[in-house]
Design a protein around this motif. Structure first.
Motif, mmCIF file in Angstrom:
data_model
loop_
_atom_site.group_PDB
_atom_site.id
_atom_site.type_symbol
_atom_site.label_atom_id
_atom_site.label_comp_id
_atom_site.label_asym_id
_atom_site.label_seq_id
_atom_site.Cartn_x
_atom_site.Cartn_y
_atom_site.Cartn_z
ATOM 1 N N GLN A 421 33.380 -24.407 -3.649
ATOM 2 C CA GLN A 421 33.554 -23.764 -2.629
ATOM 3 C C GLN A 421 32.226 -25.047 -1.755
ATOM 4 N N GLU A 435 29.656 -25.408 -4.138
ATOM 5 C CA GLU A 435 28.721 -24.509 -5.224
ATOM 6 C C GLU A 435 30.142 -24.994 -6.335
ATOM 7 N N ALA A 436 30.012 -24.949 -7.176
ATOM 8 C CA ALA A 436 30.716 -24.226 -8.488
ATOM 9 C C ALA A 436 30.909 -23.074 -9.155
ATOM 10 N N LEU A 437 32.533 -22.563 -8.540
ATOM 11 C CA LEU A 437 32.534 -20.375 -8.957
ATOM 12 C C LEU A 437 32.673 -20.662 -9.840
ATOM 13 N N ILE A 438 32.620 -20.067 -10.134
ATOM 14 C CA ILE A 438 34.010 -19.555 -12.151
ATOM 15 C C ILE A 438 35.113 -18.739 -11.756
ATOM 16 N N ARG A 439 35.874 -18.788 -12.390
ATOM 17 C CA ARG A 439 36.790 -17.969 -11.735
ATOM 18 C C ARG A 439 37.621 -17.443 -13.403
ATOM 19 N N PRO A 450 33.313 -13.157 -10.631
ATOM 20 C CA PRO A 450 31.821 -13.035 -11.871
ATOM 21 C C PRO A 450 31.139 -11.808 -11.511
ATOM 22 N N ASN A 494 25.267 -22.305 -10.373
ATOM 23 C CA ASN A 494 25.452 -21.508 -10.963
ATOM 24 C C ASN A 494 24.546 -20.855 -12.054
ATOM 25 N N ALA A 496 22.648 -18.355 -14.334
ATOM 26 C CA ALA A 496 22.536 -16.578 -14.912
ATOM 27 C C ALA A 496 21.230 -16.584 -15.793
ATOM 28 N N GLU A 526 21.137 -23.531 -8.756
ATOM 29 C CA GLU A 526 21.215 -22.463 -8.308
ATOM 30 C C GLU A 526 20.330 -21.145 -9.601
ATOM 31 N N ASP A 556 19.006 -19.148 -5.061
ATOM 32 C CA ASP A 556 20.191 -17.689 -4.826
ATOM 33 C C ASP A 556 19.848 -17.075 -3.542
ATOM 34 N N GLU A 612 24.379 -19.379 3.649
ATOM 35 C CA GLU A 612 25.625 -18.023 3.165
ATOM 36 C C GLU A 612 25.885 -17.171 3.904
ATOM 37 N N GLU A 615 31.532 -16.848 8.057
ATOM 38 C CA GLU A 615 32.581 -16.374 7.864
ATOM 39 C C GLU A 615 33.143 -17.625 9.976
ATOM 40 N N GLY A 633 30.208 -21.259 3.561
ATOM 41 C CA GLY A 633 31.008 -19.645 3.630
ATOM 42 C C GLY A 633 32.857 -19.991 3.824
ATOM 43 N N PHE A 634 33.299 -18.887 3.854
ATOM 44 C CA PHE A 634 34.614 -18.982 4.705
ATOM 45 C C PHE A 634 35.061 -19.753 5.543
ATOM 46 N N PRO A 639 36.205 -20.623 -1.821
ATOM 47 C CA PRO A 639 36.707 -22.028 -3.239
ATOM 48 C C PRO A 639 38.064 -22.601 -3.316
#
Ligand code: C2E
Ligand code: MG
Ligand code: MG
Length: 655
Positions: A421, A435-439, A450, A494, A496, A526, A556, A612, A615, A633-634, A639
């Motif tokens: 994203q 930002e890398a976001l896992i799917r 996630p 990100n 964990a 993050e 974050d 973050e 919109e 943001g969207f 993403p």
């Protein structure tokens, strides 16, 4: 067992047996280990063994030539027969104990009349023989000269013992999957101990050792099966979580229908934070006591369990839904009233639900994982108890129950994908990071959030493999020529909490960075603050190492309740990401003040700020005017998969 009169029997072992069983009974009494069918049947077994040993001592005493003269034949037969009758009850009582351990009391009660008679038949026959024996001795007799005298009919006692032993062995083998190895071994130990005792007695008839062997077996059960710390929560008087799991295992293996009630104190953590421990225990104890006190008639035999963190379960034979609802309604009203303790009023927020096994939840693993998800699955502001059947049919429920296998499958089949994203730099007026976001695409459930699978992976340990994939894949992406041309400076990953607690995390990242020949400064990690982190020192050490290696760090979800301002200043953070929940309330006057002050404070602390969840354009303007550094943001983009993301940056950064 009393022997022929020429023996000089040694009583010591019987006396030891009395002491052992006596002490076991004493400890059971003081540890209040008398709730539930297993404990009750164990106590009965101990009593029968104790009485048998006492009768043995009495019989032995009056079976010698010098003492037999002092009693009439009537008393002689009375003493000896009592011993043998009790002795032949030992193994059936033991068999009942095993059956209850395996199948539970309910299932035992439901056995047909014929099978109950068949079960008792060998004992009934022997008892009849023993009752006939004084009139026409064929098992043992009264001999005024040599004392006690054994006759060939005594062999029947051994045949009887063998029949029950075989029966017990069959039961243990049939239900072996319900018993752990140590429990299986200790249940079986009764037989070698008995056989050894009989053989020793044949070899040296003075050693009266059978009841001692039995008491040793009982002692073994006490140590391995009747372990109070595993079964009973002393402080609350409930059964433990361990007991709940083993009862569920039995239930599901025998397919015994049941009704289960869950009572969760949703604000348990808050209460725990302000109440001293002794008071918290009293509150929980009262909750449990009142739950039992208000149980309707058809819940009288229910078992109660404390499953930690304010969650109780009540397990009962299956009753109608109306009946379960009625009970849950009573409890709901009860717990919605504040609990008064000394002068404190404690407001409980109850969440109560009920369901049937196997109709509503039908698998062992589902019943177990339901404990984890109960609180989050319940409607947050439920004002009445919930029939969980309504939840279990939902997609969300099924997904949460299957999440561990979905994640495991995704790891094996390499299903995970990284999306990016874009993040807008207000000062540079272009996209310089993402930002890398896992799917996780799943055939059945589509893209699994996630927010569901990351916490599940943290619990199951799968997060380490997933984390390794994320780091590797992002580094590979950064190394691409297309990335270099896109004008992007770094990617946010990100982490964990569980990953931050991996001692080799810095080394793993170093290996990846070297493998793809990228720079540490192209990574921004993050991290998220949590209320409790298992090993704060390790967490801090890791974070410091990562910063020392030259990576940027972002905090974050600032504003979600966990962030502690003291910790923020102590950590080597470059960026603070303000959570969407702040943004959503930006039109409220008081929130505007908080946002403005937060931004000023962060700037004074030399932190850059990412906002973050933006919109719309008005939000972009609002935060741009407040001097924020980055906006995500969207409004700019959702993403995107790798190539689409590169294309987006190339097209937008040119303008
Ligand atoms: P997060 O790190 O705070 O990520 C931001 C989340 O907000 C993302 O959801 C993103 O898609 C969403 N978002 C971004 N802009 C907007 C917006 O304008 N409106 C709305 N409604 N949402 C927006 P996502 O991807 O579902 O991730 C949710 C959470 O899952 C993340 O929150 C993060 O905590 C975790 N997560 C996601 N990917 C990873 C990962 O690769 N590793 C780890 N450890 N956690 C991840
Ligand atoms: Mg994030
Ligand atoms: Mg966030």
């Amino acid at each position: 067992m009393p022997q022929q009169s020429n023996l000089n029997a040694i009583y010591t072992y019987d006396i030891c047996a009395v002491i052992i069983v006596g002490l076991i009974l004493f400890s059971l009494y003081f540890k209040k280990l008398h709730h539930g069918a297993i404990n009750k049947s164990f106590i009965v077994l101990c009593f029968v063994v104790l009485l048998t040993t006492l009768a043995d001592l009495l019989g032995l005493y009056y079976s010698k030539p010098e003492t037999i003269q002092t009693i009439t034949p009537f008393w002689f037969y009375a003493f000896q027969s009592s011993y043998f009758i009790l002795r032949c009850l030992n193994i059936p009582v033991y068999a009942v104990y095993i059956i209850i351990c395996a199948e539970g009391w309910e299932s035992l009660k439901k056995k047909s009349f014929l099978s109950k008679i068949l079960f008792l038949l060998p004992s009934m026959l022997i008892i009849s023989c023993l009752l006939i024996n004084p009139a026409k001795p064929f098992m043992f007799e009264h001999d005024p000269v040599i004392g006690y005298h054994r006759l060939p009919g005594m062999l029947l006692m051994y045949v009887h013992a063998v029949i029950y032993m075989v029966f017990c062995l069959i039961i243990i083998m049939k239900y072996r999957h319900l018993f752990s190895r140590v429990v299986r071994i200790s249940l079986i130990s009764m037989f070698p101990l008995q056989i050894a005792a009989i053989l020793i007695q044949i070899y040296n008839s003075n050693l009266v050792i059978e009841m001692f062997a039995t008491s040793c077996a009982i002692l073994m059960f006490t140590v391995t099966i009747q372990r109070p710390e595993l079964l009973i929560n002393w402080e609350l008087g409930t059964n433990t979580k361990h007991m709940y799991f083993s009862d569920l295992k039995r239930l599901t293996s025998l397919k015994t229908p049941a009704t289960i009630l869950f009572i969760n104190i949703k604000n348990y953590k808050d209460i725990k934070n302000y109440l001293p421990r002794e008071k918290l225990i009293i509150v929980l104890k009262n909750i449990y006591a009142e739950t039992l006190e208000h149980a309707p008639h058809d819940f009288r035999n229910a078992e109660g369990y404390y499953l930690d963190n304010g969650l109780f379960a009540i397990l009962n034979a299956q009753v109608s839904k109306q009946s379960a609802k009625k009970y849950a309604d009573i409890l709901y009203v009860l717990y919605s009233q504040p609990a008064v303790l000394d002068k404190l009023e404690i407001h409980l927020v109850p969440q109560i639900g009920y369901y049937d096994y196997p109709d509503d939840i039908g698998e062992y693993h589902e019943l177990i994982s339901f404990i984890q998800s109960f609180s989050s699955l319940m409607p947050p502001n439920a004002k009445t108890p919930v029939d969980i059947a309504r939840l279990t049919s939902t997609k969300n429920f099924r997904l949460r129950n299957e999440i561990d296998s979905i994640v495991a499958d995704a790891i094996v089949k390499e299903k995970f994908q990284m999306y990016y994203q874009p993040i807008w730099s207000v000062t540079k007026k272009k996209f310089i990071s993402a930002e890398a976001l896992i799917r996780l695409p799943d055939e059945k459930y589509g893209f699994v959030s996630p927010e569901i699978f990351i916490p599940a992976a943290e619990r199951s340990g799968a997060i380490y493999q997933i984390g390794d994939f994320i780091i590797d894949d992002v580094c590979r992406f950064i190394a691409r020529e297309a990335f270099r041309k896109s004008g992007l400076e770094y990617i946010e990953i990100n982490l964990a909490v569980a990953q931050c607690l991996q001692p080799d995390l810095p080394e793993k990242i170093r290996t990846c960075v070297e493998k793809y020949r990228i720079r540490f400064s192209q990574l921004n990690l993050e991290i998220t603050e949590r209320e409790t982190i298992a090993d704060q020192a390790l967490f801090d050490r890791n974070i410091q190492k990562l910063a020392d290696m030259g990576m940027m760090l972002s905090l974050d979800d600032y504003g979600t309740g966990y962030s502690n301002i003291q910790r923020i200043t102590a950590m080597p953070l470059d960026i603070v990401k303000i959570d969407k929940s702040f943004v959503d309330k930006k039109d409220e006057q008081s929130m505007q003040t908080i946002i403005k002050k937060t931004i000023t404070m962060m700037k004074d602390l030399n932190k850059e700020i990412v906002i973050e969840g933006i919109e719309d354009e008005s939000s972009v303007d609002f935060f741009t005017n407040l001097d924020c550094d980055f906006i995500q943001g969207f409004y700019f983009s959702k993403p995107l998969p790798e190539d689409a993301f590169i294309e987006f940056c190339l097209s937008r950064n040119v303008q």
